[in-house]
Design a protein around this motif. Structure first.
Motif, PDB file in Angstrom:
ATOM      1  N   GLY A  34     -49.072  93.357   0.384  1.00 60.16           N
ATOM      2  CA  GLY A  34     -49.599  94.614   0.908  1.00 60.16           C
ATOM      3  C   GLY A  34     -49.399  95.766  -0.055  1.00 60.16           C
ATOM      4  O   GLY A  34     -50.288  96.611  -0.235  1.00 60.16           O
ATOM      5  N   GLU A  51     -52.297  98.073  -1.825  1.00 63.43           N
ATOM      6  CA  GLU A  51     -52.319  99.543  -1.829  1.00 63.43           C
ATOM      7  C   GLU A  51     -52.475 100.069  -3.250  1.00 63.43           C
ATOM      8  O   GLU A  51     -53.222 101.020  -3.498  1.00 63.43           O
ATOM      9  CB  GLU A  51     -51.033 100.098  -1.209  1.00 63.43           C
ATOM     10  N   GLN A  76     -55.623  95.220   7.331  1.00 59.74           N
ATOM     11  CA  GLN A  76     -54.487  95.983   7.841  1.00 59.74           C
ATOM     12  C   GLN A  76     -54.042  97.058   6.851  1.00 59.74           C
ATOM     13  O   GLN A  76     -53.589  98.136   7.250  1.00 59.74           O
ATOM     14  CB  GLN A  76     -53.335  95.031   8.156  1.00 59.74           C
ATOM     15  N   THR A  77     -54.175  96.774   5.556  1.00 63.53           N
ATOM     16  CA  THR A  77     -53.826  97.771   4.543  1.00 63.53           C
ATOM     17  C   THR A  77     -54.798  98.935   4.578  1.00 63.53           C
ATOM     18  O   THR A  77     -54.396 100.105   4.510  1.00 63.53           O
ATOM     19  CB  THR A  77     -53.815  97.131   3.138  1.00 63.53           C
ATOM     20  N   TYR A  78     -56.087  98.642   4.682  1.00 62.54           N
ATOM     21  CA  TYR A  78     -57.075  99.719   4.820  1.00 62.54           C
ATOM     22  C   TYR A  78     -56.766 100.562   6.049  1.00 62.54           C
ATOM     23  O   TYR A  78     -56.849 101.802   6.016  1.00 62.54           O
ATOM     24  CB  TYR A  78     -58.477  99.126   4.952  1.00 62.54           C
ATOM     25  N   LYS A 132     -53.867 100.955   7.572  1.00 59.89           N
ATOM     26  CA  LYS A 132     -52.638 101.712   7.314  1.00 59.89           C
ATOM     27  C   LYS A 132     -52.921 102.948   6.471  1.00 59.89           C
ATOM     28  O   LYS A 132     -52.328 104.019   6.690  1.00 59.89           O
ATOM     29  CB  LYS A 132     -51.634 100.805   6.604  1.00 59.89           C
TER      30      LYS A 132
END
Length: 493
Positions: A112, A116, A152-154, A156
């Motif tokens: 993750g 990022e 999920q990173t997008y 976040k």
């Protein structure tokens, strides 16, 4: 004696006069060998600090270290290569290979963090990152989990549109996106006040047969609450079901009302969605039929609505106050007041009580048909039962009263309704102003003008000019009678 030396006593090494030889094809295996044998950061720097790095070399080293047992060594080399060589920048492909390796080995937090970094440090469009992950997927088979981490990173990073686009693209390619990822997207959309996107994601989930869980329903309930639609949906369902429905039924009914407003909404496709929810026990029969009938009536498709109503009765669901009101509204809008009145009577005989929307439809329909006596009778019953009409019904009633010369009656009705909490709008005041203006009562026009301004309602410029001029005419008459007391009204200088 002359001594003959076989070789010079001192030979200067070439390295003093020349640059280091660029790494050969064996450089990647040398680096890999060092790392596999326990080499760390300092060893890499000591031996390969002056090496010329290329994207192809870095990618090959990473691929040589793609096994889960070597994942941390690959991560070490990835960070070393960018930190030790300031002029070198990883390509999206290098990022993707490293991310796949980390996910395959279960190092999800590191993956993750690298995602990022790839998103923030690269200048290429976000779609290129997804393409790079897809193009390296076979070379470093990490499994579909890597795409969940991407979504999920997008989410976040609050890059919600990119997250949803990634979901759509991946599922079109045959990859599955987990409910956990969709829930993350829903949650951040709700916290970011992106309510339209939250509904769009929720609808997409259902179409893709990713069914919501408790967390999904709770998030969408919060969306409805923040939108101000939750209580309205609960009120409708209470009239349909006679008792409080489960949270999933409330949310899925809210979704129906949301998507039914779209211009391109296909009712038949919507019915397929409702039936799928019915199979999953996420909605109930009576609600399904009532929602479909409501949409058919709203579109003026009365024949289809009655067909659905007959099917509803055959299934043993029975009618309800909401369905009766839908049919009454459809008949009122089409000018068939007699049929609307008959349904109103049938509704009451069946034990169902008319509510605010039912009376509003009748008042609006009777007003449009110039049946003022019946309109006023429904208005009186409505007030007696503690309801006030909606703005459309009120404006129709006041407008027809003004047209019939009963502007004082219309003004009295508005006074009563305002005391009961009715929210008048610009149209309401314009109708009354025009009514008093046609009657030649400029004083009342002026009073209404200042009243609506006091309530924070502003007329459009054209209407405002007309009201100001009417005020001026009245003041001018005062001037003729008493020149000393004349003052210009607001808006005239």
């Amino acid at each position: 004696m002359i001594l003959r030396l076989r070789r010079p006593l001192l030979i200067l090494p070439k390295s003093i006069h020349t640059k280091p030889t660029p790494p050969t094809a064996s450089s990647s295996s040398d680096i890999t060998g060092l790392l596999i044998n326990g080499g760390k950061w300092d060893a890499l720097t000591a031996r390969f600090g002056s090496i010329t790095l290329t994207n192809s070399l870095v990618e090959q080293v990473l691929l040589d270290l793609k096994e889960p047992s070597d994942a941390k060594k690959a991560l070490l080399f990835f960070h070393w290569s960018s930190t030790q060589h300031s002029s070198f920048h990883h390509s999206l492909r290098s990022y993707s290979i490293a991310i796949h390796i980390l996910v395959r080995s279960g190092l999800f937090i590191d993956a993750g963090a690298l995602l990022e970094s790839a998103i923030t440090k690269t200048s290429q469009p976000e779609s290129c990152l997804l393409d790079a992950l897809l193009s390296t997927y076979e070379a470093t088979p990490s499994g579909p989990r890597v795409f969940d981490i991407l979504v999920q990173t997008y989410a976040k990073m609050r890059m919600l549109d990119h997250a949803f686009d990634a979901c759509s693209h991946l599922m079109d390619r045959g990859f599955s996106i987990s409910l956990t990822s969709f829930n993350a997207l829903l949650r951040v959309a709700q916290k970011s006040n992106r309510y339209d996107l939250a509904w769009k994601v929720y609808e997409y989930m259902l179409h893709r047969r990713v069914y919501p869980d408790r967390n999904s329903i709770e998030t969408m309930t919060n969306v409805m609450c923040k939108q101000g639609s939750l209580q309205n949906i609960i009120s409708v369902l209470d009239k349909i079901n006679g008792k409080r429905c489960a949270p999933a039924v409330i949310v899925n009914s809210g979704l129906w009302f949301m998507i039914a407003k779209k211009d391109n909404f296909n009712v038949d496709h919507g019915i397929v969605l409702l039936k799928r929810l019915l199979q999953k026990d996420m909605i109930v029969d009576s609600v399904v039929y009532s929602l479909i009938i409501s949409t058919r009536c709203e579109r003026g498709e009365l024949d289809n609505a009655y067909e659905m109503f007959d099917e509803m009765l055959k299934r043993g669901c029975g009618s309800n106050a909401f369905v009766y009101t839908c049919f009454i509204g459809a008949h009122c809008k089409s000018g068939r007041i007699e049929e609307a009145i008959r349904l109103m009577q049938e509704m009451q005989l069946s034990g169902f009580k008319p509510y605010q929307k039912t009376y509003s439809y009748m008042i609006e329909g009777c007003s449009m048909s110039r049946r003022l006596d019946e309109c006023m009778a429904f208005y009186e019953k409505m007030i007696k039962h503690g309801f006030v009409p909606d703005s459309d019904a009120c404006n129709q009633m006041i407008g027809k009263l003004c047209e019939c010369g009963k502007v004082e009656k219309a003004n009295d009705i508005l006074t009563v309704l305002l005391d009961k909490g009715f929210k008048a709008n610009q149209v309401t005041y314009m109708i009354l102003m025009k009514g008093f203006g046609d009657a030649g009562n400029v004083h009342e026009v002026t009073k209404l003008y200042y009243e609506q301004r006091h309530r924070g309602i502003h007329l459009d410029p054209m209407a405002l000019d007309g009201i100001v001029m009417a005020n001026f005419v009245e003041k001018f008459v005062d001037y003729q009678n008493s020149p000393q007391s004349f003052t210009y009204p607001q808006g005239i200088s």
